[in-house]
Write an enzyme that holds these catalytic residues in place. Structure first.
Site, PDB file in Angstrom:
ATOM      1  N   LEU A 175      -2.568   2.203  -4.440  1.00 51.41           N
ATOM      2  CA  LEU A 175      -2.272   3.630  -4.311  1.00 51.41           C
ATOM      3  C   LEU A 175      -3.312   4.287  -3.424  1.00 51.41           C
ATOM      4  O   LEU A 175      -4.514   4.095  -3.617  1.00 51.41           O
ATOM      5  CB  LEU A 175      -2.313   4.321  -5.678  1.00 51.41           C
ATOM      6  CG  LEU A 175      -1.422   3.767  -6.787  1.00 51.41           C
ATOM      7  CD1 LEU A 175      -1.623   4.590  -8.066  1.00 51.41           C
ATOM      8  CD2 LEU A 175       0.043   3.786  -6.358  1.00 51.41           C
TER       9      LEU A 175
ATOM     10  N   ASN B 169     -10.016   5.855   1.471  1.00 54.67           N
ATOM     11  CA  ASN B 169     -10.256   6.085   2.900  1.00 54.67           C
ATOM     12  C   ASN B 169     -11.371   7.110   3.160  1.00 54.67           C
ATOM     13  O   ASN B 169     -11.182   8.087   3.902  1.00 54.67           O
ATOM     14  CB  ASN B 169      -8.968   6.478   3.630  1.00 54.67           C
ATOM     15  CG  ASN B 169      -8.019   5.301   3.790  1.00 54.67           C
ATOM     16  OD1 ASN B 169      -6.983   5.242   3.131  1.00 54.67           O
ATOM     17  ND2 ASN B 169      -8.372   4.330   4.620  1.00 54.67           N
TER      18      ASN B 169
ATOM     19  N   SER C 189       0.863  -1.169   0.000  1.00 53.22           N
ATOM     20  CA  SER C 189       0.000   0.000   0.000  1.00 53.22           C
ATOM     21  C   SER C 189       0.908   1.230   0.000  1.00 53.22           C
ATOM     22  O   SER C 189       1.672   1.438   0.945  1.00 53.22           O
ATOM     23  CB  SER C 189      -0.894  -0.022   1.243  1.00 53.22           C
ATOM     24  OG  SER C 189      -1.634   1.175   1.338  1.00 53.22           O
TER      25      SER C 189
ATOM     26  N   LYS D 169      -9.923  -6.925   7.851  1.00 50.23           N
ATOM     27  CA  LYS D 169      -8.863  -6.642   8.827  1.00 50.23           C
ATOM     28  C   LYS D 169      -9.415  -7.123  10.152  1.00 50.23           C
ATOM     29  O   LYS D 169     -10.387  -6.542  10.654  1.00 50.23           O
ATOM     30  CB  LYS D 169      -8.599  -5.137   8.951  1.00 50.23           C
ATOM     31  CG  LYS D 169      -8.069  -4.461   7.713  1.00 50.23           C
ATOM     32  CD  LYS D 169      -7.958  -2.951   7.942  1.00 50.23           C
ATOM     33  CE  LYS D 169      -7.444  -2.262   6.698  1.00 50.23           C
ATOM     34  NZ  LYS D 169      -7.516  -0.789   6.810  1.00 50.23           N
TER      35      LYS D 169
HETATM   36  O1  OSB Z   1      -7.178   1.863   4.681  1.00 50.79           O
HETATM   37  O2  OSB Z   1      -6.158   0.072   4.279  1.00 50.79           O
HETATM   38  C1  OSB Z   1      -6.209   1.139   4.881  1.00 50.79           C
HETATM   39  C2  OSB Z   1      -3.001   1.717   6.887  1.00 50.79           C
HETATM   40  C3  OSB Z   1      -3.515   2.268   8.034  1.00 50.79           C
HETATM   41  C4  OSB Z   1      -4.861   2.475   8.128  1.00 50.79           C
HETATM   42  C5  OSB Z   1      -5.710   2.133   7.067  1.00 50.79           C
HETATM   43  C6  OSB Z   1      -5.208   1.559   5.915  1.00 50.79           C
HETATM   44  C7  OSB Z   1      -3.816   1.377   5.815  1.00 50.79           C
HETATM   45  C8  OSB Z   1      -3.162   0.862   4.619  1.00 50.79           C
HETATM   46  C9  OSB Z   1      -1.809   0.195   4.803  1.00 50.79           C
HETATM   47  O3  OSB Z   1      -3.580   0.988   3.502  1.00 50.79           O
HETATM   48  C10 OSB Z   1      -1.892  -1.287   4.820  1.00 50.79           C
HETATM   49  C11 OSB Z   1      -0.619  -1.919   5.354  1.00 50.79           C
HETATM   50  O4  OSB Z   1       0.339  -2.000   4.594  1.00 50.79           O
HETATM   51  O5  OSB Z   1      -0.602  -2.331   6.528  1.00 50.79           O
HETATM   52 MG    MG Z   2      -8.405   0.807   3.312  1.00 53.43          MG
END
Ligand code: OSB
Ligand code: MG
Length: 369
Positions: free
Chosen positions: A162, A190, A135, A262
């Site tokens: 991205l 997000n 990411s 998650k």
């Molecule tokens: O929205 O997936 C997300 C990291 C912190 C909070 C939210 C997100 C993320 C990432 C990184 O996209 C994912 C990773 O490499 O752990």
């Molecule tokens: Mg996300």
């Protein structure tokens, strides 16, 4: 089984590079690390909280308070016959799922260690390796982005996500797609857009994306159901899916094509497995997201991602993509086929570097039964 002792630590573990999304920046992990003792066994877990409540409602400070005042005392009063008993035991506390997850993960590790099994096998994992990607946070300009993406591809990753936001969406995605026409590519907003941005988001259609993640509000399912037929890119939900019920609503409302799982967002591995199974029954693929976890949470994520319906690459990069030095002695390395190897030892398999953990601990709290 009764838990005999629980220790919590607030940590600050610096990232190798600042991570920027549509709504916040993070320069280090502000996780809460959990250690438990029972029946002569020591187990470890992690609540991957952040510094600020900008991803969801929680952060390191809210987790610290709710764990000490409510969740830990409730868990200490519970007689556990399996890790499945944790979620119902904590259900009276509303929300605060990331805080709950840290305890739930640790109890899973405890039972896996007691049964001398790997966490992956206890969860029902079927893969020896899990496919992963990176990411990539928002960068200062497109040349920098191309350099950063190129660097990860050189390391062996074959899927890139991205982070996007208004003013950093169509053009950076186009630039990466033009530079690597066959790359497996996806984007994550997000929660920054609104339904009225549908036509703008449809400008991502030509880039052959694996998915567009959480464009609309963090707690929305309804408008995502309206947006979905307006996009050609597959639509994926992250923030909105916080429980098996939310997953069912999204599936029944046809609000997404794919779910990002998650376990920390959902409050634990048990409910994450329920969502995995429900999506599988509905013919919907899932993939494993990430919260920039330390090596402890990362090992838990790898174990869960070994279940069969995790059919898209996870946001579970190797430890060195996040940390120069992690709080574990056995970091994951990226394999040549863009996978991480699922640990086969006992428990989640992360061996905690307790000396370095002490160095990065901001505050410590401990309680016995
Ligand atoms: O929205 O997936 C997300 C990291 C912190 C909070 C939210 C997100 C993320 C990432 C990184 O996209 C994912 C990773 O490499 O752990
Ligand atoms: Mg996300």
């Amino acid at each position: 089984m009764r838990i005999e002792r629980i220790e919590l630590r607030k940590i600050l573990l610096p990232y190798v590079t600042m991570f920027e999304t549509s709504g916040w920046r993070e320069t280090g992990s502000h996780a809460i690390i959990v250690r438990m003792e029972a029946d002569g066994i020591v187990a470890w877990g992690e609540s991957p909280t952040g510094e600020s409540p900008f991803y969801n409602e929680e952060n390191q400070k809210t987790g610290w308070v709710i764990l000490q005042d409510y969740l830990v005392p409730m868990l200490l009063q519970t007689d556990l016959s399996s890790a499945w008993d944790v979620t119902p035991a904590l259900a009276r506390v509303r929300g605060n799922r990331m805080a709950k997850a840290g305890l739930e993960f640790t109890v899973w590790d405890l039972f896996a260690r007691r049964e001398k099994r790997s966490l992956a096998s206890l969860l029902g994992g079927t893969r020896e390796r899990v496919e992963v990607g990176v990411s990539v946070g928002i960068q200062k300009d497109i040349p920098t982005l191309l350099e950063v993406v190129g660097g990860y591809l050189d390391e062996g990753y074959t899927r890139i996500k991205l982070k996007i936001k208004p003013g950093w969406d169509i053009e950076p995605t186009r630039a990466v797609r033009e530079a690597w026409p066959d790359l497996r590519l996806q984007v994550d907003a997000n929660s920054i857009y609104h339904l009225s941005d549908a036509e703008h988001l449809a400008e991502l259609d030509p880039f052959n994306l694996l998915l567009v993640e959480q464009p609309l509000a963090h707690d929305d399912i309804f408008d995502h159901a309206k947006l979905k037929p307006m996009l050609r890119s597959p639509l994926c939900l992250d923030e909105s899916i916080v429980s098996p019920e939310h997953a069912r609503w999204a599936i029944e409302m046809n609000a997404c094509d794919i779910i990002n799982i998650k376990p920390s967002r959902i409050g634990g591995l048990g409910d994450a497995i329920k969502i995995h199974d429900m999506a599988q029954a509905a013919g919907m693929p899932v993939w494993h997201g990430g919260m920039l976890e330390t090596g402890i949470g990362r090992a838990v994520n790898v174990a869960l991602a070994s279940l069969p319906n995790f059919t898209l690459p996870g946001d579970i990069s190797a430890n060195d993509r996040y940390f120069k030095r992690d709080i574990v002695k056995n970091p994951f390395a990226i394999n040549a086929d863009s996978t991480l190897t699922v640990p086969t030892g006992i428990g989640h398999g992360a061996i905690v570097d307790e000396d370095y953990l002490d160095d990065v601990t901001l505050e410590r709290w401990e309680i016995g039964a």
